[in-house]
Design an enzyme around this catalytic site. Structure first.
Site, short mmCIF file in Angstrom:
data_model
loop_
_atom_site.label_atom_id
_atom_site.label_comp_id
_atom_site.label_asym_id
_atom_site.label_seq_id
_atom_site.Cartn_x
_atom_site.Cartn_y
_atom_site.Cartn_z
CD GLU A 1 14.79 26.20 -29.99
OE1 GLU A 1 15.41 25.57 -30.84
OE2 GLU A 1 14.79 25.88 -28.79
CG HIS B 1 40.94 42.62 -37.06
ND1 HIS B 1 41.98 43.42 -37.49
CD2 HIS B 1 40.79 42.89 -35.73
CE1 HIS B 1 42.45 44.11 -36.46
NE2 HIS B 1 41.74 43.81 -35.38
CE LYS C 1 13.65 18.07 -34.31
NZ LYS C 1 13.08 18.07 -32.98
O1 PA5 Z 1 15.18 24.24 -26.55
C1 PA5 Z 1 14.76 23.23 -27.07
O2 PA5 Z 1 13.68 22.73 -26.74
C2 PA5 Z 1 15.55 22.49 -28.14
O3 PA5 Z 1 16.70 23.16 -28.49
C3 PA5 Z 1 15.95 21.13 -27.63
O4 PA5 Z 1 16.71 21.28 -26.49
C4 PA5 Z 1 16.72 20.37 -28.69
O5 PA5 Z 1 15.98 20.29 -29.86
C5 PA5 Z 1 17.04 18.97 -28.20
O6 PA5 Z 1 15.87 18.29 -27.88
P1 PA5 Z 1 15.92 17.01 -26.98
O7 PA5 Z 1 16.43 17.41 -25.66
O8 PA5 Z 1 14.50 16.54 -26.93
O9 PA5 Z 1 16.82 16.02 -27.66
#
Ligand code: PA5
Length: 445
Positions: A287, A308, A422
């Site tokens: 990310e 494996h 989303k």
């Molecule tokens: O690293 C990030 O920002 C994302 O992975 C969020 O943690 C994830 O989308 C969850 O978001 P939220 O904490 O707003 O529910």
């Protein structure tokens, strides 16, 4: 202290080329320190370990104690950065069979809100029917569909099953200080709550209540975890010279490998308890760096299990990969191979040896084979699986990620690409406010 060995990458890239990153890595580390790089609003994690007050940790432990006393099972409801850090630490430290044989009588930790599977949620709610359970609702935005949906079900079940008064005791929210549905429901229902600091993104939040509360509920020493992270904060500080800064060397090495066509980094462990550390790491690096049509693809395997299944590909497939092995020096338990009179399996040559010695030879043999097969190998060694060492490891990866992302030239602290699915999902589900998108997406089907 963890160690980093890049010797087995040097058949593929030169040491001089790695060392030539000194200036860039130093500039990247300074940009983190001074808040002068991209995404500087999200640097709250950088000095988090050393700035956590003792009273704050005491308060987390007190809340954890309330749940430990009143729950056999605790559900951590969250997705991405809102559950992976907690799960990584808890699973790395837990007995592999604590589910079946819980001698310490710690609450069983279960995760939800990270998928939308009806069967998963049905089976979970069925399992909980005769359990004294609590819920930690973790969402920074407070609006994430996966988490909100699971929490809606779990909150109702907890209230129905345990009564409103007990539910108020065993439901905790970890969310934004002011906004989002999780904050509103916590305030209205009077749930105990913790704030996720504005300047700490989800994937960097393991040392906020997001990670600390579940880890404390599971029975682990959050002070030691923070102590390990603090030691690594110091070891990877802005004044530490490039050649001694493990995170900077890791960042430089992976960028140089990437420049030389190694587009995939495979994080390898030889202890299955580290599976979720890899899942956490995948999110952290994926990310943070996968944007602007660039970035190393973070993958992970559990060896020797996956030798494996994926071993063939790694040994002889496309040569675009390198491995980063997390090697754990010492096990927490001792087990030797017994001698067998009939020796039908031919394993008597191992009799008397520790099982870990066999594992270590698998590790060494695999490293040599993979390097021979054209796979550069970085090795990170940690002394053992305990809170302190895991704290060091997590912080090492966090600061390495910040430096690496800046060397790559991206903003390591945003995730604009996560929104695309989303928007489509809401349009397809006719969410109010998405009328135009709904029409547009229906026309495409
Ligand atoms: O690293 C990030 O920002 C994302 O992975 C969020 O943690 C994830 O989308 C969850 O978001 P939220 O904490 O707003 O529910």
């Amino acid at each position: 202290m963890i160690t980093l060995n890049i010797e087995k990458t040097l058949d593929f890239i030169s040491k001089d080329a790695v060392m030539a990153y000194e200036h860039q890595a130093k500039a990247a580390r300074e940009a983190l320190e001074n808040g002068t790089g991209k995404g500087s609003d999200f640097l709250g994690w950088l000095h988090l370990p050393s700035s956590l007050a003792k009273e704050f940790l005491t308060d987390i432990k007190a809340t954890a104690q309330i749940l430990r006393e009143n729950c056999e099972v605790v559900i951590v409801a969250g997705i991405g950065g809102s559950y992976l850090g907690a799960r990584a630490v808890i699973e790395a430290l837990s007995n592999s069979f604590s589910w079946l044989h819980n001698t310490k009588k710690d609450p069983v930790m279960i995760y939800a809100g990270h998928n939308i599977s009806e069967d998963y949620l049905f089976e979970l709610t069925s399992f909980l029917k005769d359990k004294k359970f609590g819920v930690i609702n973790i969402s920074k935005s407070g609006t994430t569909t996966e988490t909100a949906l699971a929490f809606r079900l779990l909150k109702k079940q907890c209230e129905d099953q345990r009564g409103k008064e007990m539910a108020q005791k065993v439901i905790v929210a970890i969310t934004d200080a002011k906004k989002g549905a999780a904050r509103i429901s916590a305030d209205q229902k009077g749930y105990r709550s913790y704030i996720i600091p504005d300047n700490v993104g989800g994937r960097f939040s393991v040392l906020t209540p997001v990670g600390l509360l579940p880890i404390a509920i599971a029975g682990y020493d959050i002070e030691k975890l923070v102590e390990g992270a603090t030691a690594m904060e110091k070891a990877c500080g802005v004044d530490v010279p490039f050649g001694k800064n493990l995170a900077a060397i890791y960042a430089a090495t992976r960028n140089e490998l990437y420049k030389n066509g190694k587009k995939i980094e495979i994080l390898v462990n030889y202890i299955p308890k580290l599976h979720y550390v890899s899942e956490w790491w995948k999110q952290l690096y994926g990310e943070s760096e996968g944007k602007e049509n660039k970035g190393i693809f973070p993958a992970a395997v559990d060896f020797s299990t996956d030798l494996h299944s994926m071993g063939q590909w790694i040994q002889e497939g496309e040569r675009t990969i390198y491995e980063t092995v997390i090697s754990v020096e010492n096990t927490n338990h001792k087990l030797t191979v017994p001698s067998d009179e009939a020796n039908l399996d031919g394993l008597n040559f191992l009799a008397g040896k520790r099982v870990d010695e066999v594992n270590k030879m698998a590790e060494l043999g695999t490293q040599l084979a993979h390097v021979d097969g054209g796979v550069p190998n970085i090795r990170i060694t940690i002394e053992k699986l305990d809170e302190y060492n895991i704290g060091e490891l997590l912080y090492f990866f966090e600061v390495g990620c910040g430096i690496s992302g800046y060397i790559l030239g991206v903003n390591p602290f945003d995730q604009p690409g996560v929104e695309a699915y989303k928007k489509n999902m809401f349009a397809l589900l006719n969410k109010p406010g998405y009328e135009e998108e709904s029409k547009a997406i229906q026309a495409r089907l």
